[in-house]
Design a protein around this motif. Structure first.
Motif, PDB file in Angstrom:
ATOM      1  N   VAL A 360      20.363  -4.462   5.897  1.00  0.00           N
ATOM      2  CA  VAL A 360      19.463  -4.391   4.759  1.00  0.00           C
ATOM      3  C   VAL A 360      18.623  -3.125   4.898  1.00  0.00           C
ATOM      4  N   ALA A 361      18.086  -2.676   3.775  1.00  0.00           N
ATOM      5  CA  ALA A 361      17.311  -1.440   3.752  1.00  0.00           C
ATOM      6  C   ALA A 361      15.845  -1.709   4.040  1.00  0.00           C
ATOM      7  N   VAL A 362      15.163  -0.666   4.475  1.00  0.00           N
ATOM      8  CA  VAL A 362      13.718  -0.690   4.634  1.00  0.00           C
ATOM      9  C   VAL A 362      13.105  -0.054   3.391  1.00  0.00           C
ATOM     10  N   PRO A 363      12.182  -0.731   2.708  1.00  0.00           N
ATOM     11  CA  PRO A 363      11.578  -0.123   1.509  1.00  0.00           C
ATOM     12  C   PRO A 363      10.967   1.237   1.825  1.00  0.00           C
ATOM     13  N   THR A 364      11.163   2.183   0.924  1.00  0.00           N
ATOM     14  CA  THR A 364      10.735   3.567   1.179  1.00  0.00           C
ATOM     15  C   THR A 364       9.486   3.970   0.411  1.00  0.00           C
ATOM     16  N   GLY A 365       8.979   3.121  -0.459  1.00  0.00           N
ATOM     17  CA  GLY A 365       7.772   3.459  -1.196  1.00  0.00           C
ATOM     18  C   GLY A 365       6.530   3.341  -0.337  1.00  0.00           C
ATOM     19  N   PRO A 366       5.380   3.750  -0.853  1.00  0.00           N
ATOM     20  CA  PRO A 366       4.132   3.672  -0.075  1.00  0.00           C
ATOM     21  C   PRO A 366       3.808   2.227   0.308  1.00  0.00           C
ATOM     22  N   GLY A 367       3.218   2.052   1.483  1.00  0.00           N
ATOM     23  CA  GLY A 367       2.831   0.729   1.936  1.00  0.00           C
ATOM     24  C   GLY A 367       4.028  -0.166   2.153  1.00  0.00           C
ATOM     25  N   LEU A 368       3.963  -1.377   1.616  1.00  0.00           N
ATOM     26  CA  LEU A 368       5.085  -2.300   1.714  1.00  0.00           C
ATOM     27  C   LEU A 368       6.286  -1.827   0.917  1.00  0.00           C
ATOM     28  N   GLY A 369       6.050  -0.995  -0.084  1.00  0.00           N
ATOM     29  CA  GLY A 369       7.148  -0.488  -0.897  1.00  0.00           C
ATOM     30  C   GLY A 369       7.645  -1.456  -1.939  1.00  0.00           C
ATOM     31  N   VAL A 370       6.857  -2.493  -2.242  1.00  0.00           N
ATOM     32  CA  VAL A 370       7.209  -3.440  -3.295  1.00  0.00           C
ATOM     33  C   VAL A 370       6.045  -3.533  -4.273  1.00  0.00           C
ATOM     34  N   THR A 371       6.348  -3.956  -5.502  1.00  0.00           N
ATOM     35  CA  THR A 371       5.329  -4.156  -6.527  1.00  0.00           C
ATOM     36  C   THR A 371       5.308  -5.620  -6.918  1.00  0.00           C
ATOM     37  N   TYR A 372       4.134  -6.225  -6.897  1.00  0.00           N
ATOM     38  CA  TYR A 372       4.025  -7.640  -7.216  1.00  0.00           C
ATOM     39  C   TYR A 372       3.847  -7.846  -8.718  1.00  0.00           C
ATOM     40  N   ASP A 373       4.451  -8.908  -9.212  1.00  0.00           N
ATOM     41  CA  ASP A 373       4.328  -9.297 -10.616  1.00  0.00           C
ATOM     42  C   ASP A 373       3.132 -10.239 -10.726  1.00  0.00           C
ATOM     43  N   TRP A 374       1.948  -9.669 -10.846  1.00  0.00           N
ATOM     44  CA  TRP A 374       0.742 -10.491 -10.847  1.00  0.00           C
ATOM     45  C   TRP A 374       0.644 -11.356 -12.091  1.00  0.00           C
ATOM     46  N   ASP A 375       1.199 -10.921 -13.196  1.00  0.00           N
ATOM     47  CA  ASP A 375       1.184 -11.755 -14.404  1.00  0.00           C
ATOM     48  C   ASP A 375       1.931 -13.055 -14.157  1.00  0.00           C
ATOM     49  N   ARG A 376       3.090 -12.959 -13.514  1.00  0.00           N
ATOM     50  CA  ARG A 376       3.869 -14.166 -13.213  1.00  0.00           C
ATOM     51  C   ARG A 376       3.128 -15.041 -12.215  1.00  0.00           C
ATOM     52  N   ILE A 377       2.551 -14.434 -11.190  1.00  0.00           N
ATOM     53  CA  ILE A 377       1.828 -15.197 -10.171  1.00  0.00           C
ATOM     54  C   ILE A 377       0.642 -15.915 -10.787  1.00  0.00           C
ATOM     55  N   LEU A 378      -0.152 -15.207 -11.577  1.00  0.00           N
ATOM     56  CA  LEU A 378      -1.363 -15.793 -12.154  1.00  0.00           C
ATOM     57  C   LEU A 378      -1.044 -16.867 -13.191  1.00  0.00           C
ATOM     58  N   ALA A 379       0.175 -16.819 -13.744  1.00  0.00           N
ATOM     59  CA  ALA A 379       0.575 -17.839 -14.713  1.00  0.00           C
ATOM     60  C   ALA A 379       1.092 -19.108 -14.040  1.00  0.00           C
ATOM     61  N   SER A 380       1.158 -19.113 -12.723  1.00  0.00           N
ATOM     62  CA  SER A 380       1.722 -20.255 -11.982  1.00  0.00           C
ATOM     63  C   SER A 380       0.608 -21.136 -11.424  1.00  0.00           C
ATOM     64  N   ASN A 381      -0.200 -21.674 -12.329  1.00  0.00           N
ATOM     65  CA  ASN A 381      -1.298 -22.566 -11.938  1.00  0.00           C
ATOM     66  C   ASN A 381      -2.161 -21.926 -10.847  1.00  0.00           C
ATOM     67  N   ALA A 382      -2.520 -20.662 -11.065  1.00  0.00           N
ATOM     68  CA  ALA A 382      -3.205 -19.889 -10.030  1.00  0.00           C
ATOM     69  C   ALA A 382      -4.699 -20.177  -9.990  1.00  0.00           C
ATOM     70  N   GLU A 383      -5.234 -20.085  -8.797  1.00  0.00           N
ATOM     71  CA  GLU A 383      -6.683 -20.125  -8.561  1.00  0.00           C
ATOM     72  C   GLU A 383      -7.063 -18.826  -7.865  1.00  0.00           C
ATOM     73  N   VAL A 384      -8.017 -18.095  -8.431  1.00  0.00           N
ATOM     74  CA  VAL A 384      -8.425 -16.796  -7.884  1.00  0.00           C
ATOM     75  C   VAL A 384      -9.870 -16.870  -7.424  1.00  0.00           C
ATOM     76  N   ARG A 385     -10.101 -16.468  -6.184  1.00  0.00           N
ATOM     77  CA  ARG A 385     -11.469 -16.351  -5.654  1.00  0.00           C
ATOM     78  C   ARG A 385     -11.686 -14.876  -5.306  1.00  0.00           C
ATOM     79  N   THR A 386     -12.706 -14.278  -5.854  1.00  0.00           N
ATOM     80  CA  THR A 386     -12.999 -12.862  -5.654  1.00  0.00           C
ATOM     81  C   THR A 386     -14.245 -12.711  -4.812  1.00  0.00           C
ATOM     82  N   TYR A 387     -14.129 -11.909  -3.762  1.00  0.00           N
ATOM     83  CA  TYR A 387     -15.245 -11.633  -2.861  1.00  0.00           C
ATOM     84  C   TYR A 387     -15.592 -10.139  -2.974  1.00  0.00           C
ATOM     85  N   LYS A 388     -16.875  -9.853  -3.130  1.00  0.00           N
ATOM     86  CA  LYS A 388     -17.297  -8.470  -3.302  1.00  0.00           C
ATOM     87  C   LYS A 388     -18.297  -8.067  -2.220  1.00  0.00           C
ATOM     88  N   SER A 389     -18.228  -6.796  -1.857  1.00  0.00           N
ATOM     89  CA  SER A 389     -19.161  -6.255  -0.859  1.00  0.00           C
ATOM     90  C   SER A 389     -20.557  -6.162  -1.457  1.00  0.00           C
TER      91      SER A 389
END
Length: 391
Positions: A360-389
């Motif tokens: 298998v290949a190693v992703p070559t993009g920056p960081g993990l090299g993958v892009t997350y589909d946050w719209d799909r994730i947040l539509a899956s009965n998601a609960e978001v907790r945001t912490y700020k400095s």
């Protein structure tokens, strides 16, 4: 210096639909049995507008979310580059726990650093290889909802994988707790591979006695298994020393052992041939690399547990390792446990990810090299907790 200003902790549902019963019979109709679990992800934002993210796959259990929340205050308002300091502080503060919750945070920190530098994580770690030899890691036959459930099904899938040029095949067996069933599945897998691929077995601590483990170990020797993994209950030193004395096949432990020192100590005491580490379970990419370097220092191999982009980057930077775990795969449903969290179709964790070279290949993009589909994730009965400095 870039500082961490905001962290999102996102919990969401992941539903798996199975197509086959354990007997191998296809389940008719449009309504297949399903199982829903909670997954979670972490998003880190910095004062420079950089974002680092990670979504857990199938290793870190949902009860780790409480630890994630507790660890957030360790990094908020502090320099992104202080990853090693964060790891040390959390390792100390969570010493009375399993520390699993920090893994997703550490991986997200590495992802952010990759985006800051424009480099993949493997390059930041010091890349050793670009292609990762893979083995198919099967689903277990004991849940009754996949296509694996008989020795013949393990044999046929081993044959199909070897015919596809995949160099390794590891079974998670019937899960009955009976050694005769584990041996039958292993022997069938070896028959199916017919010497074209390495064969391994992982009962997942399913055998209740040392006597049973010795029987399975003898079968491993007979079929020439590449390794056998976590055969019996617990991780007691003496019992596994006996296994190593009596069984030639290399023994792989520590998937269930938390703590860097505890994993390495088992190897030093002669209770295992290889070590295991997982970026989700063992305090992130930082924890895996510490384990790999410790194993290298004492002259043994370390296998990265599970599949995913973090695992690929770790393995790419480790010399003393053998195989990438492509799993958990089912011959009918592909990879039912792997959540569909990526945007686009460029990243896969099934047979389509394996090239003609068996790698298998190693992703070559920056960081993990993958892009997350946050719209799909947040539509899956998601609960978001945001912490700020506060700064």
């Amino acid at each position: 210096m870039s500082t961490i200003t905001e962290v999102d902790v996102i919990s969401f549902d992941h539903t798996v639909a199975y197509r086959y019963a354990a007997s191998g019979e296809q389940l008719g109709g449009s309504h297949h049995p399903t199982r829903t679990t909670r997954r979670f992800g972490v998003r880190i934002r910095t004062s420079d507008g950089v974002e680092g993210s990670y979504v857990t796959l199938w290793s870190a259990p949902p009860m780790a979310v409480g630890q994630v929340d507790a660890c957030v205050k360790t990094i908020l308002g502090r320099p992104l580059a202080h990853r090693e300091r964060f790891w040390d502080q959390v390792n100390r503060n969570l010493a009375k726990t399993d520390r699993i919750g920090y893994g997703a945070i550490d991986i997200a920190l590495w992802d952010a650093m990759g985006h800051c530098s424009g480099q993949p994580i493997a390059a930041l770690l010091g890349q050793f290889r670009e292609r990762l030899p893979a083995y198919v890691s099967t689903v277990g036959g004991g849940h009754g909802l996949g296509a694996l459930g008989t020795p013949e099904s393990y044999r046929d899938y081993a044959d199909a994988c070897a015919s596809a040029g995949i160099p390794g095949y590891k079974i998670h067996g019937p899960g009955t707790g009976k050694v005769k069933d584990e041996i039958a599945a292993l022997q069938a897998a070896a028959e199916g591979s017919a010497g074209r691929s390495d064969v391994m077995t992982d009962p997942g601590k399913g055998l209740p006695t040392l006597a049973d483990a010795l029987k399975l170990g003898a079968a491993c020797d007979e079929v020439g298994a590449f390794w056998w993994e976590d055969p019996m209950r617990d991780d007691a030193r003496l019992g596994h020393q006996i296994l190593r004395q009596r069984v030639r096949t290399p023994l792989l432990l520590t998937e269930f052992v938390r703590g860097l020192e505890q994993r390495v100590e088992l190897a030093i005491q002669g209770a295992t041939d290889f070590l295991r580490a997982d970026p989700e379970l063992d305090m992130g990419i930082t924890g895996v690399m510490k384990t790999a370097h410790a194993a290298e220092a004492i002259g043994i191999d370390m296998e990265v547990h599970a599949s995913g982009p973090a695992q690929r980057h770790c393995m790419a930077a480790i010399r003393n390792t053998n195989y990438y775990e492509l799993g958990l795969l089912d011959p009918a449903s592909g990879n039912p446990l792997h959540p569909h969290v990526y945007a686009g179709d460029d990243y896969a964790e099934d047979l389509s990810a394996v090239g003609e070279d068996g790698c298998v290949a190693v992703p070559t993009g920056p960081g993990l090299g993958v892009t997350y589909d946050w719209d799909r994730i947040l539509a899956s009965n998601a609960e978001v907790r945001t912490y700020k400095s506060d700064g």
